[in-house]
Motif scaffolding. Sequence first.
Motif, PDB file in Angstrom:
ATOM      1  N   ASP A 129      86.277 -22.190 -23.942  1.00 34.92           N
ATOM      2  CA  ASP A 129      87.383 -21.863 -23.629  1.00 34.92           C
ATOM      3  C   ASP A 129      88.167 -21.738 -24.766  1.00 34.92           C
ATOM      4  O   ASP A 129      88.780 -22.753 -25.814  1.00 34.92           O
ATOM      5  CB  ASP A 129      88.685 -22.019 -22.715  1.00 34.92           C
ATOM      6  CG  ASP A 129      89.427 -20.663 -22.557  1.00 34.92           C
ATOM      7  OD1 ASP A 129      89.715 -20.236 -23.584  1.00 34.92           O
ATOM      8  OD2 ASP A 129      89.677 -20.726 -21.312  1.00 34.92           O
ATOM      9  N   ASN A 134      92.122 -19.618 -19.870  1.00 34.74           N
ATOM     10  CA  ASN A 134      91.082 -19.520 -18.940  1.00 34.74           C
ATOM     11  C   ASN A 134      90.950 -17.739 -19.209  1.00 34.74           C
ATOM     12  O   ASN A 134      90.218 -17.069 -18.087  1.00 34.74           O
ATOM     13  CB  ASN A 134      91.521 -19.898 -17.683  1.00 34.74           C
ATOM     14  CG  ASN A 134      91.982 -21.071 -17.129  1.00 34.74           C
ATOM     15  OD1 ASN A 134      90.797 -22.004 -17.892  1.00 34.74           O
ATOM     16  ND2 ASN A 134      93.006 -21.999 -17.218  1.00 34.74           N
ATOM     17  N   PRO A 136      87.764 -14.930 -19.670  1.00 38.98           N
ATOM     18  CA  PRO A 136      86.576 -14.749 -19.989  1.00 38.98           C
ATOM     19  C   PRO A 136      86.753 -13.743 -21.517  1.00 38.98           C
ATOM     20  O   PRO A 136      85.466 -14.369 -22.013  1.00 38.98           O
ATOM     21  CB  PRO A 136      86.333 -13.324 -19.186  1.00 38.98           C
ATOM     22  CG  PRO A 136      87.363 -12.449 -18.633  1.00 38.98           C
ATOM     23  CD  PRO A 136      88.228 -13.879 -18.927  1.00 38.98           C
ATOM     24  N   ASN A 162      84.131 -16.649 -23.726  1.00 39.92           N
ATOM     25  CA  ASN A 162      84.969 -18.244 -23.167  1.00 39.92           C
ATOM     26  C   ASN A 162      83.814 -18.234 -22.034  1.00 39.92           C
ATOM     27  O   ASN A 162      83.822 -17.585 -20.510  1.00 39.92           O
ATOM     28  CB  ASN A 162      85.872 -18.105 -22.583  1.00 39.92           C
ATOM     29  CG  ASN A 162      86.284 -19.004 -21.774  1.00 39.92           C
ATOM     30  OD1 ASN A 162      85.305 -19.717 -22.005  1.00 39.92           O
ATOM     31  ND2 ASN A 162      87.092 -19.329 -20.930  1.00 39.92           N
ATOM     32  N   GLU A 165      83.613 -19.008 -18.316  1.00 43.72           N
ATOM     33  CA  GLU A 165      84.390 -17.937 -16.798  1.00 43.72           C
ATOM     34  C   GLU A 165      83.942 -16.925 -17.429  1.00 43.72           C
ATOM     35  O   GLU A 165      83.942 -16.090 -16.612  1.00 43.72           O
ATOM     36  CB  GLU A 165      86.058 -17.995 -17.158  1.00 43.72           C
ATOM     37  CG  GLU A 165      86.732 -18.265 -18.056  1.00 43.72           C
ATOM     38  CD  GLU A 165      87.439 -19.431 -16.919  1.00 43.72           C
ATOM     39  OE1 GLU A 165      87.103 -18.873 -15.664  1.00 43.72           O
ATOM     40  OE2 GLU A 165      87.771 -20.596 -17.310  1.00 43.72           O
ATOM     41  N   TYR A 166      82.164 -16.995 -17.137  1.00 43.67           N
ATOM     42  CA  TYR A 166      81.451 -15.929 -16.575  1.00 43.67           C
ATOM     43  C   TYR A 166      81.910 -15.250 -15.008  1.00 43.67           C
ATOM     44  O   TYR A 166      81.136 -13.612 -15.017  1.00 43.67           O
ATOM     45  CB  TYR A 166      79.847 -15.914 -16.735  1.00 43.67           C
ATOM     46  CG  TYR A 166      79.349 -17.133 -16.082  1.00 43.67           C
ATOM     47  CD1 TYR A 166      79.237 -16.704 -14.651  1.00 43.67           C
ATOM     48  CD2 TYR A 166      80.054 -18.370 -16.288  1.00 43.67           C
ATOM     49  CE1 TYR A 166      78.815 -17.806 -13.251  1.00 43.67           C
ATOM     50  CE2 TYR A 166      78.696 -19.365 -15.132  1.00 43.67           C
ATOM     51  CZ  TYR A 166      78.410 -18.913 -13.766  1.00 43.67           C
ATOM     52  OH  TYR A 166      77.554 -19.968 -13.124  1.00 43.67           O
ATOM     53  N   ASP A 167      81.838 -15.630 -14.895  1.00 44.38           N
ATOM     54  CA  ASP A 167      82.819 -15.555 -13.249  1.00 44.38           C
ATOM     55  C   ASP A 167      83.765 -14.126 -13.017  1.00 44.38           C
ATOM     56  O   ASP A 167      83.203 -13.455 -12.891  1.00 44.38           O
ATOM     57  CB  ASP A 167      82.583 -16.014 -12.152  1.00 44.38           C
ATOM     58  CG  ASP A 167      81.636 -17.011 -11.915  1.00 44.38           C
ATOM     59  OD1 ASP A 167      80.446 -16.252 -11.441  1.00 44.38           O
ATOM     60  OD2 ASP A 167      81.920 -17.742 -10.889  1.00 44.38           O
ATOM     61  N   LYS A 168      84.937 -14.547 -14.306  1.00 45.71           N
ATOM     62  CA  LYS A 168      85.389 -12.921 -14.180  1.00 45.71           C
ATOM     63  C   LYS A 168      85.273 -12.304 -15.505  1.00 45.71           C
ATOM     64  O   LYS A 168      86.154 -11.596 -15.666  1.00 45.71           O
ATOM     65  CB  LYS A 168      86.507 -14.008 -15.110  1.00 45.71           C
ATOM     66  CG  LYS A 168      87.392 -15.030 -14.004  1.00 45.71           C
ATOM     67  CD  LYS A 168      88.073 -15.596 -14.848  1.00 45.71           C
ATOM     68  CE  LYS A 168      89.003 -16.261 -14.098  1.00 45.71           C
ATOM     69  NZ  LYS A 168      89.720 -17.804 -14.831  1.00 45.71           N
ATOM     70  N   MET A 169      84.124 -11.808 -15.973  1.00 45.08           N
ATOM     71  CA  MET A 169      83.609 -10.940 -16.637  1.00 45.08           C
ATOM     72  C   MET A 169      83.691  -9.253 -15.901  1.00 45.08           C
ATOM     73  O   MET A 169      83.677  -9.539 -14.822  1.00 45.08           O
ATOM     74  CB  MET A 169      82.700 -11.777 -17.731  1.00 45.08           C
ATOM     75  CG  MET A 169      81.714 -12.653 -17.807  1.00 45.08           C
ATOM     76  SD  MET A 169      82.627 -12.133 -19.412  1.00 45.08           S
ATOM     77  CE  MET A 169      82.831 -13.636 -20.119  1.00 45.08           C
ATOM     78  N   LYS A 175      78.334 -10.808 -16.406  1.00 43.09           N
ATOM     79  CA  LYS A 175      78.406 -12.146 -15.711  1.00 43.09           C
ATOM     80  C   LYS A 175      76.804 -12.951 -15.952  1.00 43.09           C
ATOM     81  O   LYS A 175      76.713 -13.833 -16.407  1.00 43.09           O
ATOM     82  CB  LYS A 175      78.799 -12.330 -14.061  1.00 43.09           C
ATOM     83  CG  LYS A 175      80.342 -11.924 -14.060  1.00 43.09           C
ATOM     84  CD  LYS A 175      79.824 -11.162 -12.200  1.00 43.09           C
ATOM     85  CE  LYS A 175      81.637 -10.469 -12.510  1.00 43.09           C
ATOM     86  NZ  LYS A 175      81.699 -10.218 -11.088  1.00 43.09           N
TER      87      LYS A 175
END
Length: 280
Positions: A129, A134, A136, A162, A165-169, A175
């Motif tokens: 990050d 936090n 993405p 970032n 934080e790939y789960d938030k893409m 992701k």
Amino acid sequence: MEKSRESLSQSWENLTFANNFLFCKILESDKELCRKLLELLLHIKIDHLEFPETERTMQGSITSKSVRFDVYTKGDNKIFDVEMQTTINKSLAKRSRYYQSVIDMDNLSKGEQYSRLKDSYIIFLCLDDPFGKNLPAYFFENVCQQDESVKLNDRAFKVFFNAREYDKMKSDEEKSFFKFLRGEEATSEFTKSIEEKVSRAKENPRMRQNFITWEQAVAEEAEGRAISIAKDMTKQAKLESARKLLAMHLGTHEQIAEAEGLSVQEVKELTQASPVCNAI
């Protein structure tokens, strides 16, 4: 040196797409892959893209600091620079500012109208990050502080991803890409195609030799910069000491120059720069 080469040869086997060398080599060899990556990252359609240039050096003027872009390419009315960033440092923001200024200077010829400036995108693919919020991704463009609906519309964009934080893409494709960038399994057609290219590259003896040569050159360059900085710091300390001696009238130009390991001219220049420094 041989031990270093052996170590580099071993590390070659563990490289991922996030390694700067592999990242550049794979993208420069596949224009279509580069186009798909840019479309994925920026959510735009790119009809035309020139072949990417990697480690392209550019300089605004002969006296200004030069820059070296990881992956540099152009579309019909857009310019892209994609940087692989495995570590985070405080200079990223100003680095992006400088990169954009150098790109503009290089792409606008004398006498041309400012309207001919192309849209420019400075893109950092960060494994961590860069701003600690936090998010993405961080997209920046110039807007009015008093009314954020008013955009400067200078068409200059800076984007920092970032990967942590790939789960938030936004999409599954994004992701999958950033998950893969962090060294995890390739799960999409796009990442599997990159993984295949990485595997083929690592099986190529010439590519491995190029990697070893490249890493050694990078290490030598870094060592050279460190030595240069150390010498500059030492020189500054000598000049500061000479400045104090001059201010206290503790010697002639020649005596102070000899004591501090400076030239007489350098000591005289200190005197000229500060009226307080008048040696006997």
